[in-house]
Design a protein around this motif. Structure first.
Motif, PDB file in Angstrom:
ATOM      1  N   UNK A 158       0.832  -1.209   0.000  1.00 48.87           N
ATOM      2  CA  UNK A 158       0.000   0.000   0.000  1.00 48.87           C
ATOM      3  C   UNK A 158       0.864   1.256   0.000  1.00 48.87           C
ATOM      4  N   UNK A 159       1.949   1.251   0.832  1.00 51.59           N
ATOM      5  CA  UNK A 159       2.848   2.401   0.866  1.00 51.59           C
ATOM      6  C   UNK A 159       3.511   2.617  -0.491  1.00 51.59           C
ATOM      7  N   UNK A 160       3.911   1.520  -1.104  1.00 52.21           N
ATOM      8  CA  UNK A 160       4.511   1.627  -2.435  1.00 52.21           C
ATOM      9  C   UNK A 160       3.542   2.203  -3.449  1.00 52.21           C
ATOM     10  N   UNK A 161       2.262   1.830  -3.343  1.00 53.42           N
ATOM     11  CA  UNK A 161       1.257   2.371  -4.258  1.00 53.42           C
ATOM     12  C   UNK A 161       1.088   3.870  -4.061  1.00 53.42           C
ATOM     13  N   UNK A 162       1.110   4.318  -2.768  1.00 54.98           N
ATOM     14  CA  UNK A 162       0.956   5.755  -2.484  1.00 54.98           C
ATOM     15  C   UNK A 162       2.139   6.542  -3.026  1.00 54.98           C
ATOM     16  N   UNK A 163       3.360   6.053  -2.782  1.00 48.50           N
ATOM     17  CA  UNK A 163       4.559   6.738  -3.274  1.00 48.50           C
ATOM     18  C   UNK A 163       4.557   6.791  -4.800  1.00 48.50           C
ATOM     19  N   UNK A 164       4.177   5.692  -5.405  1.00 51.66           N
ATOM     20  CA  UNK A 164       4.116   5.652  -6.865  1.00 51.66           C
ATOM     21  C   UNK A 164       3.119   6.663  -7.400  1.00 51.66           C
ATOM     22  N   UNK A 165       1.980   6.816  -6.711  1.00 52.30           N
ATOM     23  CA  UNK A 165       0.966   7.775  -7.146  1.00 52.30           C
ATOM     24  C   UNK A 165       1.482   9.209  -7.035  1.00 52.30           C
ATOM     25  N   UNK A 166       2.167   9.504  -5.904  1.00 52.11           N
ATOM     26  CA  UNK A 166       2.685  10.864  -5.706  1.00 52.11           C
ATOM     27  C   UNK A 166       3.734  11.201  -6.763  1.00 52.11           C
ATOM     28  N   UNK A 167       4.662  10.279  -6.999  1.00 52.86           N
ATOM     29  CA  UNK A 167       5.710  10.511  -8.001  1.00 52.86           C
ATOM     30  C   UNK A 167       5.079  10.726  -9.373  1.00 52.86           C
ATOM     31  N   UNK A 168       4.079   9.922  -9.697  1.00 48.18           N
ATOM     32  CA  UNK A 168       3.411  10.068 -10.996  1.00 48.18           C
ATOM     33  C   UNK A 168       2.751  11.418 -11.131  1.00 48.18           C
ATOM     34  N   UNK A 169       2.080  11.879 -10.062  1.00 48.02           N
ATOM     35  CA  UNK A 169       1.406  13.172 -10.112  1.00 48.02           C
ATOM     36  C   UNK A 169       2.408  14.309 -10.252  1.00 48.02           C
ATOM     37  N   UNK A 170       3.564  14.197  -9.557  1.00 43.97           N
ATOM     38  CA  UNK A 170       4.586  15.253  -9.655  1.00 43.97           C
ATOM     39  C   UNK A 170       5.141  15.330 -11.071  1.00 43.97           C
ATOM     40  N   UNK A 171       5.453  14.167 -11.631  1.00 44.96           N
ATOM     41  CA  UNK A 171       6.005  14.137 -12.989  1.00 44.96           C
ATOM     42  C   UNK A 171       4.990  14.655 -13.995  1.00 44.96           C
ATOM     43  N   UNK A 172       3.736  14.230 -13.829  1.00 45.37           N
ATOM     44  CA  UNK A 172       2.699  14.659 -14.769  1.00 45.37           C
ATOM     45  C   UNK A 172       2.398  16.146 -14.635  1.00 45.37           C
ATOM     46  N   UNK A 173       2.495  16.691 -13.384  1.00 42.47           N
ATOM     47  CA  UNK A 173       2.146  18.100 -13.173  1.00 42.47           C
ATOM     48  C   UNK A 173       3.312  19.066 -13.340  1.00 42.47           C
ATOM     49  N   UNK A 174       4.529  18.548 -13.537  1.00 40.02           N
ATOM     50  CA  UNK A 174       5.694  19.420 -13.653  1.00 40.02           C
ATOM     51  C   UNK A 174       5.576  20.403 -14.815  1.00 40.02           C
ATOM     52  N   UNK A 175       5.192  19.988 -16.022  1.00 42.33           N
ATOM     53  CA  UNK A 175       5.051  20.972 -17.115  1.00 42.33           C
ATOM     54  C   UNK A 175       4.017  22.047 -16.810  1.00 42.33           C
ATOM     55  N   UNK A 176       2.943  21.656 -16.145  1.00 42.41           N
ATOM     56  CA  UNK A 176       1.905  22.646 -15.809  1.00 42.41           C
ATOM     57  C   UNK A 176       2.437  23.660 -14.812  1.00 42.41           C
ATOM     58  N   UNK A 177       3.236  23.176 -13.832  1.00 40.79           N
ATOM     59  CA  UNK A 177       3.818  24.091 -12.846  1.00 40.79           C
ATOM     60  C   UNK A 177       4.751  25.094 -13.525  1.00 40.79           C
ATOM     61  N   UNK A 178       5.543  24.647 -14.508  1.00 37.44           N
ATOM     62  CA  UNK A 178       6.441  25.551 -15.229  1.00 37.44           C
ATOM     63  C   UNK A 178       5.644  26.631 -15.953  1.00 37.44           C
ATOM     64  N   UNK A 179       4.568  26.210 -16.611  1.00 39.73           N
ATOM     65  CA  UNK A 179       3.729  27.182 -17.340  1.00 39.73           C
ATOM     66  C   UNK A 179       3.117  28.192 -16.381  1.00 39.73           C
ATOM     67  N   UNK A 180       2.629  27.732 -15.218  1.00 39.80           N
ATOM     68  CA  UNK A 180       2.037  28.635 -14.229  1.00 39.80           C
ATOM     69  C   UNK A 180       3.067  29.630 -13.693  1.00 39.80           C
ATOM     70  N   UNK A 181       4.286  29.165 -13.476  1.00 37.67           N
ATOM     71  CA  UNK A 181       5.346  30.054 -12.987  1.00 37.67           C
ATOM     72  C   UNK A 181       5.680  31.123 -14.029  1.00 37.67           C
TER      73      UNK A 181
END
Length: 201
Positions: A158-181
């Motif tokens: 379960x912990x591995x699933x949570x960490x995997x989800x967080x990492x995926x969200x960070x990677x997926x949201x990184x381009x959006x964060x750059x555009x917002x900045x």
């Protein structure tokens, strides 16, 4: 063993293995018709449970006599053609008779094949059997430490699933964060320019 004892033979045989190591399979066997009931009884005896049984038959008596009569007539015609061929004088007559003789011989062979098939159908019975072993089920009570170990394993997954989800969200949201900045930087620059323009005015 039962098939051999009753002078039958196996036409096809297939076997499958399940994930619980239990086997199942299908057999098609041919048994002399007088041995049909005894063979069926043998199959029932080795089965701990019978799920279904179907018996069907087809009366081929009428067709058998019809084929036999047609075969005799064709054979008589063949005999007459052979006699005509023996008496033929010209090449043309010989060729014509031989062609007719070839045609009648082909029809005779077809009727003989059909007659043989009907004899085989009446002499032998076909049995299709689907057999399977009962699935073994062993319920082993798990020890306390076994349950604790399984709990840790489940928690780790379960912990591995949570960490995997967080990492995926960070990677997926990184381009959006750059555009917002970038947009925020542009907006602040515009605001500063406007304020600087008002002071000069």
């Amino acid at each position: 063993k039962a098939v051999n004892e009753r002078h039958g033979f196996t036409v096809t045989s297939t076997t499958q293995y399940s994930n619980r190591n239990s086997k199942s399979g299908n057999m098609r066997i041919r048994i002399p018709s007088p041995e049909f009931d005894a063979m069926l009884e043998s199959i029932m005896k080795v089965s701990s449970q019978v799920f279904s049984k179907t018996i069907s038959g087809n009366d081929v008596t009428e067709e058998f006599f019809d084929v036999s009569a047609r075969l005799r007539n064709k054979q008589m015609v063949e005999s007459r053609f052979r006699e005509t061929l023996r008496l033929a004088k010209s090449v043309k007559d010989i060729l014509a008779v031989e062609e007719s003789l070839g045609n009648i011989r082909e029809e005779i062979e077809q009727l003989e094949g059909r007659r043989k098939f009907l004899v085989d159908q009446t002499a032998l019975s076909t049995i299709d059997a689907s057999l399977r072993e009962p699935s073994a089920f062993v319920d082993v009570e798990q020890s306390f430490w076994g349950k604790v170990t399984d709990g840790f394993r489940q928690g780790g997954r379960s912990l591995g699933d949570v960490v995997s989800f967080i990492v995926t969200m960070v990677i997926a949201g990184f381009p959006i964060m750059i555009i917002l900045l970038i947009l925020a930087f542009v907006a602040l620059s515009v605001v500063k320019l406007r304020r600087s323009g008002r002071r000069h005015a």
